[in-house]
Design a protein around this motif. Structure first.
Motif, PDB file in Angstrom:
ATOM      1  N   LYS A   1       0.827  -1.202   0.000  1.00 56.53           N
ATOM      2  CA  LYS A   1       0.000   0.000   0.000  1.00 56.53           C
ATOM      3  C   LYS A   1       0.862   1.253   0.000  1.00 56.53           C
ATOM      4  N   GLY A   2       1.892   1.274   0.846  1.00 59.02           N
ATOM      5  CA  GLY A   2       2.764   2.439   0.920  1.00 59.02           C
ATOM      6  C   GLY A   2       3.531   2.660  -0.367  1.00 59.02           C
ATOM      7  N   PHE A   3       4.015   1.586  -0.974  1.00 49.65           N
ATOM      8  CA  PHE A   3       4.756   1.687  -2.228  1.00 49.65           C
ATOM      9  C   PHE A   3       3.867   2.258  -3.319  1.00 49.65           C
ATOM     10  N   ARG A   4       2.638   1.742  -3.411  1.00 50.09           N
ATOM     11  CA  ARG A   4       1.703   2.192  -4.439  1.00 50.09           C
ATOM     12  C   ARG A   4       1.343   3.664  -4.249  1.00 50.09           C
ATOM     13  N   GLN A   5       1.136   4.066  -3.008  1.00 46.42           N
ATOM     14  CA  GLN A   5       0.786   5.455  -2.740  1.00 46.42           C
ATOM     15  C   GLN A   5       1.936   6.396  -3.087  1.00 46.42           C
ATOM     16  N   LEU A   6       3.156   6.005  -2.736  1.00 45.27           N
ATOM     17  CA  LEU A   6       4.315   6.839  -3.038  1.00 45.27           C
ATOM     18  C   LEU A   6       4.547   6.949  -4.542  1.00 45.27           C
TER      19      LEU A   6
ATOM     20  N   ASP B   1       5.930  -5.995  -9.035  1.00 42.22           N
ATOM     21  CA  ASP B   1       5.679  -6.915  -7.921  1.00 42.22           C
ATOM     22  C   ASP B   1       5.436  -6.152  -6.628  1.00 42.22           C
ATOM     23  N   ARG B   2       6.214  -5.109  -6.395  1.00 46.49           N
ATOM     24  CA  ARG B   2       6.068  -4.357  -5.150  1.00 46.49           C
ATOM     25  C   ARG B   2       4.769  -3.542  -5.148  1.00 46.49           C
ATOM     26  N   MET B   3       4.335  -3.095  -6.313  1.00 46.07           N
ATOM     27  CA  MET B   3       3.115  -2.304  -6.387  1.00 46.07           C
ATOM     28  C   MET B   3       1.865  -3.162  -6.230  1.00 46.07           C
ATOM     29  N   PHE B   4       1.904  -4.381  -6.768  1.00 48.61           N
ATOM     30  CA  PHE B   4       0.714  -5.235  -6.756  1.00 48.61           C
ATOM     31  C   PHE B   4       0.795  -6.378  -5.749  1.00 48.61           C
ATOM     32  N   GLY B   5       1.925  -6.501  -5.049  1.00 49.96           N
ATOM     33  CA  GLY B   5       2.051  -7.547  -4.031  1.00 49.96           C
ATOM     34  C   GLY B   5       2.195  -8.934  -4.603  1.00 49.96           C
ATOM     35  N   THR B   6       2.866  -9.031  -5.782  1.00 48.87           N
ATOM     36  CA  THR B   6       3.052 -10.337  -6.427  1.00 48.87           C
ATOM     37  C   THR B   6       4.538 -10.682  -6.442  1.00 48.87           C
TER      38      THR B   6
END
Length: 209
Positions: free
Chosen positions: A27-32, A203-208
């Motif tokens: 969540k934090g990665f996607r928001q940033l 991967d970091r944005m979608f958690g895969t």
């Protein structure tokens, strides 16, 4: 480097450092990424042409500047490129959006296209291609090749991180395409990842994994 703009604004650099951190949540990665997308959009559109138009303020008529010409096209390279899109659309909500579906073959590292949809009049619009990582640049080059084949002439590329190898490859293939990035890192490793980098942005944005 010629044709490369490193956006060194303190807010961009601070948020990039937070994104690099291994413990950052999905969540934090996607928001940033969304927030940095907005800040990078501000920089890449800094020189857009304007024209004076007649308006009425609450006090009197005046001539005031507005962006001239047809609306922009944002062209995220799927899947990670969509991480920039919402932030950029917050700044330019009237922009058109092209989608370019590419994935990197794990063996050859070459870009393989699986989807493409874009406005028909790209020749009349500034197109901003976006992908968080400019690593081998195979995807970036393939995306720009495809956009040019559709008629795009005025193209800019925005990324979060770039490797020297990717910059050289993109500049060699498309020397007229200017690059905006938050940082230029050291090099690519044997698997085509940017070092020190931040891992696989998708991967970091979608958690895969």
């Amino acid at each position: 480097m010629e044709g490369v703009h490193v956006v060194d604004h303190p807010l961009v650099q601070h948020k990039l450092t937070l994104m690099r951190t291994d413990s950052r949540s999905t969540k934090g990665f996607r928001q940033l990424l969304n927030e940095i997308g907005m800040l990078l959009c501000y920089e890449v559109t800094r020189d857009l042409p304007t024209e004076l138009v007649d308006i009425e303020t609450p006090l009197q008529p005046m001539k005031a500047p507005m962006i001239a010409g047809k609306k922009l096209v944002f062209a995220p390279i799927l899947r990670a490129g969509v991480g920039f899109l919402d932030g950029m659309l917050d700044l330019v909500p009237s922009a058109r959006v092209a989608h370019i579906g590419l994935y990197r073959d794990p063996e050859t590292l070459q870009a393989v296209e699986y989807y493409f949809k874009a406005p028909s009049d790209l020749a009349d619009r500034l197109t901003i291609v976006m992908d968080p990582m400019l690593a081998t640049a195979n995807s970036a080059v393939a995306a720009i090749d495809r956009l040019k084949a559709r008629g795009a002439k005025d193209i800019r590329f925005v990324c979060l991180l770039a490797a020297p190898e990717g910059i050289k490859r993109l500049r060699d293939a498309h020397p007229e395409v200017t690059i905006w990035t938050a940082a230029v890192d050291s090099h690519l490793n044997d698997h085509g990842y940017i070092v020190p980098g931040l891992g696989d942005a998708g991967d970091r944005m979608f958690g895969t994994k």
